[in-house]
Design a protein around this motif. Structure first.
Motif, short mmCIF file in Angstrom:
data_model
loop_
_atom_site.label_atom_id
_atom_site.label_comp_id
_atom_site.label_asym_id
_atom_site.label_seq_id
_atom_site.Cartn_x
_atom_site.Cartn_y
_atom_site.Cartn_z
N ASP A 79 34.81 -59.83 -13.76
CA ASP A 79 35.02 -58.74 -12.83
C ASP A 79 36.60 -58.44 -12.62
N PRO A 80 37.36 -58.39 -13.90
CA PRO A 80 38.54 -58.27 -13.83
C PRO A 80 39.37 -57.12 -13.07
N ASP A 81 38.50 -55.91 -12.46
CA ASP A 81 39.16 -55.03 -11.78
C ASP A 81 39.10 -55.40 -10.44
N HIS A 82 38.49 -56.35 -9.80
CA HIS A 82 38.41 -56.67 -8.38
C HIS A 82 38.89 -58.24 -7.96
N ILE A 83 38.83 -59.02 -9.02
CA ILE A 83 39.14 -60.43 -8.92
C ILE A 83 40.22 -60.76 -9.83
N SER A 84 41.32 -61.38 -9.19
CA SER A 84 42.67 -61.62 -9.68
C SER A 84 42.51 -62.74 -10.63
N ALA A 85 43.13 -62.90 -11.73
CA ALA A 85 43.32 -63.88 -12.78
C ALA A 85 44.01 -65.00 -12.04
N PRO A 86 43.63 -66.47 -12.57
CA PRO A 86 44.51 -67.59 -11.92
C PRO A 86 46.05 -67.18 -12.32
N ASP A 87 46.90 -67.81 -11.35
CA ASP A 87 48.36 -67.46 -11.57
C ASP A 87 48.92 -68.18 -12.62
N ASP A 88 48.29 -69.31 -12.87
CA ASP A 88 48.84 -70.21 -14.01
C ASP A 88 48.81 -70.13 -15.55
N ILE A 89 47.95 -68.65 -15.79
CA ILE A 89 47.49 -68.29 -17.03
C ILE A 89 48.27 -66.97 -17.60
N GLU A 90 48.84 -67.05 -18.81
CA GLU A 90 49.46 -65.68 -19.14
C GLU A 90 48.45 -64.75 -19.33
N ASP A 91 48.90 -63.52 -18.80
CA ASP A 91 47.88 -62.35 -18.81
C ASP A 91 47.35 -62.13 -20.29
N ARG A 92 48.54 -62.23 -21.39
CA ARG A 92 48.03 -62.05 -22.64
C ARG A 92 46.61 -62.70 -23.15
N ARG A 93 46.93 -63.70 -22.62
CA ARG A 93 45.91 -64.92 -23.01
C ARG A 93 44.53 -64.55 -22.41
N MET A 94 44.48 -64.16 -20.91
CA MET A 94 43.65 -63.76 -20.24
C MET A 94 42.93 -62.41 -21.11
N GLU A 95 43.84 -61.58 -21.62
CA GLU A 95 43.41 -60.36 -22.08
C GLU A 95 42.36 -60.74 -23.25
N ILE A 96 42.70 -61.55 -23.98
CA ILE A 96 41.87 -61.97 -25.27
C ILE A 96 40.57 -62.58 -24.64
N TYR A 97 40.44 -63.17 -23.61
CA TYR A 97 39.27 -63.77 -23.30
C TYR A 97 38.38 -62.56 -22.60
N ARG A 98 39.11 -61.68 -21.80
CA ARG A 98 38.31 -60.48 -20.78
C ARG A 98 37.90 -59.59 -22.19
N GLY A 99 38.52 -59.21 -23.36
CA GLY A 99 38.18 -58.48 -24.22
C GLY A 99 36.73 -59.03 -25.07
N LEU A 100 37.13 -60.40 -25.44
CA LEU A 100 36.07 -61.04 -26.46
C LEU A 100 34.85 -61.12 -25.75
N LEU A 101 34.87 -61.64 -24.42
CA LEU A 101 33.22 -61.66 -23.84
C LEU A 101 32.79 -60.49 -23.45
N TYR A 102 33.44 -59.42 -23.13
CA TYR A 102 32.93 -58.29 -22.80
C TYR A 102 32.22 -57.65 -24.06
N ARG A 103 33.11 -57.54 -24.99
CA ARG A 103 32.78 -57.06 -26.36
C ARG A 103 31.39 -57.46 -26.65
N ASN A 104 31.39 -59.00 -26.60
CA ASN A 104 30.26 -59.75 -27.19
C ASN A 104 28.90 -59.12 -26.23
N ILE A 105 29.08 -59.00 -25.11
CA ILE A 105 27.87 -58.70 -23.93
C ILE A 105 27.52 -57.26 -24.48
N GLN A 106 28.62 -56.39 -24.61
CA GLN A 106 28.44 -54.97 -24.62
C GLN A 106 27.68 -54.74 -25.99
#
Length: 262
Positions: free
Chosen positions: A21-48
């Motif tokens: 739930d990236p729209d309502h829950i913040s990412a961990p502070d110590d992880i670069e958002d560019r890396r998080m975006e890779i995970y966010r996109g990959l997981l959601y696309r697989n499920i969708q």
């Protein structure tokens, strides 16, 4: 014993909660958002992509925004009971049936259509092989006891889900249920068959009462219907039994003890 959650688990929970739930829950502070975006996109696309493939007709009934909003809500809020990717379709069906609040864009038949699409997936991948050791595949279906394949699903639908498409979306349920049989045959192919009420009743009777012959079951149906011509019920029922066996919906007849010992 301390019940405090270990720090590494807190990190894991925070990480996965954000991915869901990236729209309502913040990412961990110590992880670069560019890396998080890779995970966010990959997981959601697989499920969708998996859900879209599992429910192709349902997918076509929604525009892009409404569809992704629904899948996002499922991904963020549904607690899956299975860890296996292959069970996502069953989890999505559970979400639709038990968790989703009806939305203006949802068709009235959403749950029935989703089930109809899901049961094809289930039967395709079901790890079930009929036990033929006590069955005569060529037995007399009227004099013997018909055996229903475990790879079948008969259901009464209020909507003609087998005909639904973007340009045919009935808003009201029909006056009478539509009986649809979904089955897997001996060649591992999925088949679909619309049954009339008499044949549907016969299949249900076979399912719940395995001790009666085909003729006995049809006699009970004729008496229940108070049919003026029982012989017509027998003739129609016998033809239906043969048709069901030809499609591997019926496996044959149960062997008598004397037959199995001979």
């Amino acid at each position: 014993m301390s019940s405090e959650i270990p720090e590494f688990k807190k990190v894991q929970y925070g990480f996965t909660a954000h991915l869901r739930d990236p729209d309502h829950i913040s990412a961990p502070d110590d992880i670069e958002d560019r890396r998080m975006e890779i995970y966010r996109g990959l997981l959601y696309r697989n499920i969708q992509n998996f859900i879209s493939s599992a429910f192709p007709v349902l997918r076509k009934l929604y525009n892009e925004d409404d569809w992704h909003r629904m899948v996002r809500h499922f991904f963020a809020n549904h607690e899956s009971t299975s860890p296996y990717f292959r069970d996502i379709s069953r989890e999505f069906l559970d979400y639709l049936q038990n968790e989703r609040e009806p939305q203006p864009e949802d068709p009235a038949f959403i749950n029935e259509l989703a089930y109809y699409e899901w049961i094809e997936i289930y039967l395709t991948h079901a790890d079930i092989e009929p036990d033929m050791s006590n069955i005569d595949p060529d037995g007399d279906l009227m004099q013997g006891r018909p055996v229903l394949s475990p790879l079948t699903d008969l259901r009464g639908y209020n909507f003609p889900v087998h005909k639904i498409k973007p340009d045919f979306q009935p808003e009201q349920a029909g006056r009478q249920p539509i009986f649809l049989m979904v089955y897997r045959d001996s060649q591992y192919k999925i088949g679909f068959m619309e049954l009339n009420p008499l044949t549907a009743s016969l299949v249900e009777q076979i399912k719940v009462d395995s001790l009666k012959t085909g003729r006995q079951l049809l006699k009970e149906i004729a008496e229940t219907l108070q049919h003026p011509d029982p012989d017509a019920v027998y003739r129609g029922g016998e033809q239906a039994l043969k048709q069901l066996r030809a499609k591997d919906i019926l496996l044959g007849t149960k062997l008598q003890k004397s037959d199995s010992l001979s």
